[in-house]
Design an enzyme around this catalytic site. Structure first.
Site, PDB file in Angstrom:
ATOM      1  N   SER A 144      17.436   6.181 -55.266  1.00  0.00           N
ATOM      2  CA  SER A 144      16.441   5.148 -55.555  1.00  0.00           C
ATOM      3  C   SER A 144      15.159   5.494 -54.829  1.00  0.00           C
ATOM      4  O   SER A 144      15.192   6.129 -53.765  1.00  0.00           O
ATOM      5  CB  SER A 144      16.950   3.794 -55.058  1.00  0.00           C
ATOM      6  OG  SER A 144      15.906   2.834 -55.060  1.00  0.00           O
ATOM      7  N   TYR A 157      20.102  -1.612 -48.493  1.00  0.00           N
ATOM      8  CA  TYR A 157      20.078  -0.810 -49.729  1.00  0.00           C
ATOM      9  C   TYR A 157      19.305   0.489 -49.490  1.00  0.00           C
ATOM     10  O   TYR A 157      19.739   1.566 -49.896  1.00  0.00           O
ATOM     11  CB  TYR A 157      19.446  -1.636 -50.848  1.00  0.00           C
ATOM     12  CG  TYR A 157      19.420  -0.966 -52.209  1.00  0.00           C
ATOM     13  CD1 TYR A 157      20.549  -0.978 -53.027  1.00  0.00           C
ATOM     14  CD2 TYR A 157      18.267  -0.348 -52.687  1.00  0.00           C
ATOM     15  CE1 TYR A 157      20.529  -0.378 -54.292  1.00  0.00           C
ATOM     16  CE2 TYR A 157      18.240   0.255 -53.935  1.00  0.00           C
ATOM     17  CZ  TYR A 157      19.369   0.232 -54.734  1.00  0.00           C
ATOM     18  OH  TYR A 157      19.341   0.833 -55.983  1.00  0.00           O
ATOM     19  N   LYS A 161      20.608   4.426 -49.998  1.00  0.00           N
ATOM     20  CA  LYS A 161      19.999   5.348 -50.956  1.00  0.00           C
ATOM     21  C   LYS A 161      19.312   6.527 -50.247  1.00  0.00           C
ATOM     22  O   LYS A 161      19.239   7.630 -50.804  1.00  0.00           O
ATOM     23  CB  LYS A 161      19.028   4.592 -51.868  1.00  0.00           C
ATOM     24  CG  LYS A 161      19.746   3.609 -52.806  1.00  0.00           C
ATOM     25  CD  LYS A 161      20.739   4.305 -53.736  1.00  0.00           C
ATOM     26  CE  LYS A 161      21.336   3.369 -54.768  1.00  0.00           C
ATOM     27  NZ  LYS A 161      22.249   4.039 -55.716  1.00  0.00           N
TER      28      LYS A 161
HETATM   29  N1  LIG Z   1      18.077  -0.678 -62.431  1.00  0.00           N
HETATM   30  C1  LIG Z   1      17.173  -0.172 -61.608  1.00  0.00           C
HETATM   31  O1  LIG Z   1      15.973  -0.533 -61.653  1.00  0.00           O
HETATM   32  C2  LIG Z   1      17.586   0.874 -60.596  1.00  0.00           C
HETATM   33  C3  LIG Z   1      16.567   1.497 -59.855  1.00  0.00           C
HETATM   34  C4  LIG Z   1      16.921   2.466 -58.927  1.00  0.00           C
HETATM   35  C5  LIG Z   1      18.255   2.810 -58.759  1.00  0.00           C
HETATM   36  N2  LIG Z   1      19.230   2.175 -59.499  1.00  0.00           N
HETATM   37  C6  LIG Z   1      20.616   2.615 -59.279  1.00  0.00           C
HETATM   38  O2  LIG Z   1      21.160   2.970 -60.532  1.00  0.00           O
HETATM   39  C7  LIG Z   1      22.595   2.870 -60.482  1.00  0.00           C
HETATM   40  C8  LIG Z   1      23.093   2.125 -61.699  1.00  0.00           C
HETATM   41  O3  LIG Z   1      22.599   0.793 -61.638  1.00  0.00           O
HETATM   42  P1  LIG Z   1      22.248  -0.091 -62.917  1.00  0.00           P
HETATM   43  O4  LIG Z   1      20.824  -0.522 -62.772  1.00  0.00           O
HETATM   44  O5  LIG Z   1      22.696   0.574 -64.161  1.00  0.00           O
HETATM   45  O6  LIG Z   1      23.116  -1.384 -62.559  1.00  0.00           O
HETATM   46  P2  LIG Z   1      24.352  -2.097 -63.313  1.00  0.00           P
HETATM   47  O7  LIG Z   1      24.670  -3.273 -62.435  1.00  0.00           O
HETATM   48  O8  LIG Z   1      24.022  -2.333 -64.746  1.00  0.00           O
HETATM   49  O9  LIG Z   1      25.521  -1.011 -63.240  1.00  0.00           O
HETATM   50  C9  LIG Z   1      26.200  -0.708 -62.048  1.00  0.00           C
HETATM   51  C10 LIG Z   1      27.697  -0.655 -62.341  1.00  0.00           C
HETATM   52  O10 LIG Z   1      28.373  -0.265 -61.129  1.00  0.00           O
HETATM   53  C11 LIG Z   1      29.598  -0.970 -61.097  1.00  0.00           C
HETATM   54  N3  LIG Z   1      30.145  -1.011 -59.731  1.00  0.00           N
HETATM   55  C12 LIG Z   1      29.767  -1.816 -58.704  1.00  0.00           C
HETATM   56  N4  LIG Z   1      30.560  -1.599 -57.633  1.00  0.00           N
HETATM   57  C13 LIG Z   1      31.442  -0.623 -57.982  1.00  0.00           C
HETATM   58  C14 LIG Z   1      32.504   0.030 -57.306  1.00  0.00           C
HETATM   59  N5  LIG Z   1      32.848  -0.279 -56.039  1.00  0.00           N
HETATM   60  N6  LIG Z   1      33.216   0.997 -57.980  1.00  0.00           N
HETATM   61  C15 LIG Z   1      32.904   1.306 -59.264  1.00  0.00           C
HETATM   62  N7  LIG Z   1      31.920   0.698 -59.957  1.00  0.00           N
HETATM   63  C16 LIG Z   1      31.187  -0.249 -59.320  1.00  0.00           C
HETATM   64  C17 LIG Z   1      29.260  -2.353 -61.633  1.00  0.00           C
HETATM   65  O11 LIG Z   1      30.434  -3.051 -62.067  1.00  0.00           O
HETATM   66  C18 LIG Z   1      28.294  -2.007 -62.771  1.00  0.00           C
HETATM   67  O12 LIG Z   1      28.969  -1.886 -64.018  1.00  0.00           O
HETATM   68  C19 LIG Z   1      22.908   2.170 -59.142  1.00  0.00           C
HETATM   69  O13 LIG Z   1      23.324   3.143 -58.207  1.00  0.00           O
HETATM   70  C20 LIG Z   1      21.576   1.574 -58.736  1.00  0.00           C
HETATM   71  O14 LIG Z   1      21.477   1.419 -57.336  1.00  0.00           O
HETATM   72  C21 LIG Z   1      18.916   1.231 -60.420  1.00  0.00           C
END
Ligand SMILES: NC(=O)c1ccc[n+]([C@@H]2O[C@H](COP(=O)([O-])OP(=O)(O)OC[C@H]3O[C@@H](n4cnc5c(N)ncnc54)[C@H](O)[C@@H]3O)[C@@H](O)[C@H]2O)c1
Length: 280
Positions: A144, A157, A161
């Site tokens: 991130s 967080y 990251k």
């Molecule tokens: N959406 C954003 O703007 C953004 C920005 C930067 C980084 N991220 C990162 O992207 C990645 C994906 O996030 P997203 O935005 O698609 O969110 P999301 O919530 O749609 O998907 C994340 C998934 O991870 C699963 N999860 C949570 N804990 C878990 C565990 N212990 N074991 C297995 N699965 C688990 C959840 O059930 C969910 O389905 C994450 O690492 C997040 O930190 C997202």
């Protein structure tokens, strides 16, 4: 030219794949002809997601808690039993909602277990097997911008990251110094992306956000170009602005400025002038 790991008949494992960026990646890899193994802690959502892919025996759901190393080893074993060599691993599962440095120790632990140990467990369970497979491979860890420019707010967080960034950098160094190794590591850094994590129950994508599919488009293009740091823009922040913010944050250390000076009132004007100078 599609990356040599992303070829028809190859196999990708994605954690956090029941939703958001992980599910978008699964859809894209299937379209490229790969088999996909989707892992998520939410078994019900995972099974529904895999059913929705209509991919028959080219997609497999393995409910997995990435914070548990035994569960991640079981994910590896199930994948190898079903499809053989693993070509792509996306350590993508993540959670938010930590806290500042002086609060919520329970959330700190939870975030470190999932976001940081989740990635470590993935690398340790799959890394050697992927090297030994002797085929082109990709290990893509989702970081991130919060792990690079470390804004105020959710320090827990940011710490996880930042850890994912350092883990992935060290992994890539190890891989490129391993004789005969055809596996490379990459840090995927999404910008603001409309997913379950950031959607807050909204049905409509905010104008500033990218879709998860845009993140995967950008990822695939950068993998093909051999880029390690895949820093995605969004509709509000372009590549030049990201670069200026990253340079400014690094300069806090080099110049012994106060930490997080971007958000320090004494440096507000200097930061804004710097961003203008950098052409953003
Ligand atoms: N959406 C954003 O703007 C953004 C920005 C930067 C980084 N991220 C990162 O992207 C990645 C994906 O996030 P997203 O935005 O698609 O969110 P999301 O919530 O749609 O998907 C994340 C998934 O991870 C699963 N999860 C949570 N804990 C878990 C565990 N212990 N074991 C297995 N699965 C688990 C959840 O059930 C969910 O389905 C994450 O690492 C997040 O930190 C997202």
């Amino acid at each position: 030219m599609t990356h040599p790991a992303l070829q028809p008949g190859h196999t990708a494992v994605i954690t956090g794949a029941a939703d958001g960026i992980g599910l978008a990646a699964a859809r894209r890899y299937l379209a490229l002809g790969l088999n996909v193994v989707l892992a998520d802690i939410d078994a019900e959502k995972l099974l529904a997601a895999v059913a929705g892919l209509n991919a028959g025996d080219r997609a497999m759901a393995v409910p997995t808690d990435v914070s548990n190393p035994r569960a991640v080893e079981a994910l590896r074993d199930a994948t190898i039993a079903q499809y053989g060599v693993v070509h792509v691993l996306m350590n993508n599962a993540g959670i938010g909602g930590g806290g500042s440095a002086i609060e919520r120790p329970d959330r700190w632990r939870a975030l470190i277990e999932v976001n940081l140990f989740g990635g470590i467990n993935g690398v340790q369970a799959f890394g050697q097997a992927m090297i030994d497979g002797g085929q082109p491979g990709l290990i893509i860890n989702t970081g991130s911008k919060q792990g690079i420019t470390t804004p105020p707010g959710d320090t827990a967080y940011n710490v996880t990251k930042a850890g994912v960034k350092v883990l992935t950098e060290g992994l890539q160094h190890t891989l490129r110094n391993t004789p005969g190794c055809q596996v490379s590591a990459h840090l995927l850094v999404p910008g603001y992306t409309f997913t379950g994590m950031t959607g807050g129950g909204r049905a409509e994508k905010p104008a500033a956000a990218w879709t998860a599919d845009q993140v995967i488009d950008y990822l695939i293009a950068n993998l093909e170009a051999g880029v390690f740091y895949v820093i995605c823009p969004d509709n509000d922040v372009d590549e030049a602005l990201d670069a200026a913010r990253i340079r400014w944050a690094a300069e806090d250390v080099a110049a012994r400025r106060p930490p997080l000076s971007r958000w320090h009132p004494d440096y507000k004007a200097a930061f804004e002038a710097y961003v203008r100078e950098q052409g953003s």
